[in-house]
Design a protein around this motif. Structure first.
Motif, PDB file in Angstrom:
ATOM      1  N   LYS A 121      45.487  35.038  52.022  1.00 41.73           N
ATOM      2  CA  LYS A 121      45.902  35.684  53.278  1.00 41.73           C
ATOM      3  C   LYS A 121      47.345  36.173  53.270  1.00 41.73           C
ATOM      4  O   LYS A 121      47.767  36.866  54.191  1.00 41.73           O
ATOM      5  CB  LYS A 121      45.709  34.714  54.447  1.00 41.73           C
ATOM      6  CG  LYS A 121      44.249  34.497  54.759  1.00 41.73           C
ATOM      7  CD  LYS A 121      44.078  33.805  56.071  1.00 41.73           C
ATOM      8  CE  LYS A 121      42.597  33.709  56.367  1.00 41.73           C
ATOM      9  NZ  LYS A 121      42.326  32.967  57.549  1.00 41.73           N
ATOM     10  N   THR A 122      48.136  35.770  52.282  1.00 37.68           N
ATOM     11  CA  THR A 122      49.558  36.152  52.321  1.00 37.68           C
ATOM     12  C   THR A 122      49.884  37.180  51.243  1.00 37.68           C
ATOM     13  O   THR A 122      49.452  37.067  50.102  1.00 37.68           O
ATOM     14  CB  THR A 122      50.484  34.927  52.140  1.00 37.68           C
ATOM     15  OG1 THR A 122      50.219  34.394  50.848  1.00 37.68           O
ATOM     16  CG2 THR A 122      50.258  33.878  53.198  1.00 37.68           C
ATOM     17  N   LEU A 123      50.659  38.156  51.647  1.00 38.08           N
ATOM     18  CA  LEU A 123      51.067  39.223  50.729  1.00 38.08           C
ATOM     19  C   LEU A 123      52.562  39.449  50.893  1.00 38.08           C
ATOM     20  O   LEU A 123      53.046  39.622  52.013  1.00 38.08           O
ATOM     21  CB  LEU A 123      50.349  40.521  51.095  1.00 38.08           C
ATOM     22  CG  LEU A 123      48.868  40.632  50.772  1.00 38.08           C
ATOM     23  CD1 LEU A 123      48.250  41.762  51.563  1.00 38.08           C
ATOM     24  CD2 LEU A 123      48.661  40.874  49.287  1.00 38.08           C
ATOM     25  N   LYS A 124      53.297  39.436  49.765  1.00 40.51           N
ATOM     26  CA  LYS A 124      54.722  39.729  49.849  1.00 40.51           C
ATOM     27  C   LYS A 124      55.011  40.847  48.848  1.00 40.51           C
ATOM     28  O   LYS A 124      54.718  40.703  47.650  1.00 40.51           O
ATOM     29  CB  LYS A 124      55.518  38.470  49.489  1.00 40.51           C
ATOM     30  CG  LYS A 124      57.010  38.666  49.548  1.00 40.51           C
ATOM     31  CD  LYS A 124      57.732  37.360  49.213  1.00 40.51           C
ATOM     32  CE  LYS A 124      59.189  37.658  48.988  1.00 40.51           C
ATOM     33  NZ  LYS A 124      59.680  37.183  47.723  1.00 40.51           N
ATOM     34  N   TRP A 125      55.558  41.941  49.345  1.00 44.35           N
ATOM     35  CA  TRP A 125      55.834  43.108  48.497  1.00 44.35           C
ATOM     36  C   TRP A 125      56.993  42.810  47.545  1.00 44.35           C
ATOM     37  O   TRP A 125      58.028  42.291  47.973  1.00 44.35           O
ATOM     38  CB  TRP A 125      56.169  44.308  49.380  1.00 44.35           C
ATOM     39  CG  TRP A 125      56.402  45.589  48.632  1.00 44.35           C
ATOM     40  CD1 TRP A 125      55.451  46.432  48.142  1.00 44.35           C
ATOM     41  CD2 TRP A 125      57.658  46.184  48.313  1.00 44.35           C
ATOM     42  NE1 TRP A 125      56.033  47.509  47.536  1.00 44.35           N
ATOM     43  CE2 TRP A 125      57.396  47.381  47.620  1.00 44.35           C
ATOM     44  CE3 TRP A 125      58.995  45.820  48.524  1.00 44.35           C
ATOM     45  CZ2 TRP A 125      58.401  48.240  47.160  1.00 44.35           C
ATOM     46  CZ3 TRP A 125      59.999  46.651  48.060  1.00 44.35           C
ATOM     47  CH2 TRP A 125      59.697  47.843  47.385  1.00 44.35           C
ATOM     48  N   LEU A 126      56.835  43.114  46.272  1.00 42.70           N
ATOM     49  CA  LEU A 126      57.880  42.823  45.283  1.00 42.70           C
ATOM     50  C   LEU A 126      58.566  44.080  44.753  1.00 42.70           C
ATOM     51  O   LEU A 126      59.726  44.040  44.343  1.00 42.70           O
ATOM     52  CB  LEU A 126      57.289  42.067  44.085  1.00 42.70           C
ATOM     53  CG  LEU A 126      56.562  40.761  44.379  1.00 42.70           C
ATOM     54  CD1 LEU A 126      55.974  40.192  43.105  1.00 42.70           C
ATOM     55  CD2 LEU A 126      57.524  39.756  45.012  1.00 42.70           C
ATOM     56  N   GLY A 127      57.842  45.166  44.720  1.00 40.88           N
ATOM     57  CA  GLY A 127      58.416  46.401  44.175  1.00 40.88           C
ATOM     58  C   GLY A 127      57.366  47.496  44.151  1.00 40.88           C
ATOM     59  O   GLY A 127      56.172  47.232  44.334  1.00 40.88           O
TER      60      GLY A 127
END
Ligand code: KG4
Ligand code: ZN
Length: 342
Positions: free
Chosen positions: A150-156
């Motif tokens: 459920k979690t998404l963190k944008w890295l690049g």
């Protein structure tokens, strides 16, 4: 929970019904790609006009064997994408949600691509988290960190052209039809030892370094320069070998960068899995390169089958199952430049 999803962000008109983000009950896709081929790329107005024409028949076909009572919620792509195209899907979804009195869930198309790996396929294993997800589509090249489903963190992401765009634009320079990715892959498969006489060498932009961003626009310029140089010095009878030599090197350059950046992210974030999705994930050479690195890095690789890499509404429904945040029909809107940096 059965979610009916609608996807119209680019040139497809797609409707799917998916149970619990996993089982595809129906998946209908109508595309105007053959028409777009004539123009060498997507013409937004042509795409939207076709979507207006296709929407009701596609919906009708998708609902065959179902009634509104079978559907628990409606999901729809709200962006990013072409405004005219998005509006067709969003207005249809609003109408259905109103007429059937169902929750309405807005979906980000780029993030949704990742959820194609949750759709049931006999060979797909359960995902080990944390994972790094690479989305490589026609308009996007983005890396995400996933602590769980459920979690998404944008890295690049890409600073200019996306990987798919790089395939499409360089294919065009070689005189290959749209969409360029599969055409480059086909031509690269014709690469033989004798093609080696053409010394095609292209840059691997931002191959290493600290950042997890990408840049592919320099590749296009390099292809143009090398192509002019070599075509001026070769008899035209060698054209097929020359095209395959270029296609091979273009594919190598793009996939080298994608694999190296994704592995860096996996290393930094101590990921257990790599998820690759979006149209470019259909590329076999990309999958082979990732597979070669798996044991060294002790990683699991998850790539949806090609039919779930390219655009459909299946993973729009899967995303909506994991991110079930309904909104009112008064507040939902098409957002062509919807951010993917979350
Ligand atoms: O995800 P997608 O179907 O649509 C977007 O959301 O953009 O991706 C389309 C992109 C196009 O740029 C196409 O050339 C590329 O995916 N593509 C491929 C392959 N199949 C599709 N690129 C490389 N190799 C392929 N086999
Ligand atoms: Zn897409």
């Amino acid at each position: 929970m059965k979610i009916l999803a609608i996807e119209t962000s680019c040139d497809e008109t797609a409707v799917a019904i998916v149970t619990d983000g996993k089982s595809i009950l129906t998946n209908i896709v109508a595309s105007s790609v053959d028409l777009q081929k004539k123009y060498g790329g997507i013409v937004p107005e042509v795409a939207a006009r076709k979507q207006v024409e296709f929407m009701v028949p596609v919906l009708h076909e998708a609902m065959t064997g179902f009634t509104e009572d079978d559907i628990d919620a409606i999901a729809v792509t709200v962006g990013p994408g072409l405004i005219g195209s998005l509006l067709v899907g969003v207005e249809t979804a609003k109408t259905l949600a109103f007429a059937w009195n169902k929750p309405l869930i807005p979906v980000n198309h780029v993030l949704a691509h990742i959820y194609a790996v949750f759709l049931f396929e006999p060979n797909l294993q359960p995902i080990r988290f944390p994972a790094i997800a690479l989305v490589v589509s026609g308009g996007h090249t983005e890396l995400y960190f996933m602590e769980n489903e459920k979690t998404l963190k944008w890295l690049g992401g890409t600073l200019d052209d996306a990987a798919g765009e790089a395939f499409d634009k360089t294919a065009r320079l070689l005189g290959l039809p749209y969409p360029g990715g599969p055409e480059i892959e086909k031509a690269a498969n014709q690469f033989k030892a004798e093609s080696l006489k053409f010394k095609v060498k292209l840059p691997r932009p931002m191959f290493s370094g600290e950042t997890l961003n990408f840049s592919f626009s320099g590749l296009k310029t390099a292809v143009l320069r090398e192509w002019k140089k070599l075509t001026n010095s070769q008899p035209t009878t060698h054209n097929l070998q020359l095209i395959s030599a270029f296609a091979h090197e273009i594919q190598e350059a793009i996939t080298d960068v994608l694999v190296s950046k994704t592995l860096s992210a996996a290393h930094i974030y101590q990921a257990k899995s790599i998820i690759v999705s979006g149209g470019v994930a259909a590329n076999q050479r990309l999958k082979d390169k990732f597979n070669l690195q798996l044991t060294t890095y002790n990683l699991q690789l998850l790539v949806p089958p090609p039919k779930l890499c390219v655009d459909s509404a299946t993973y729009i429904a899967a995303y909506a199952f994991y991110h079930h945040h309904p909104v009112t029909r008064q507040s939902i809107d098409a957002i062509p430049n919807l951010s993917v940096e979350i």
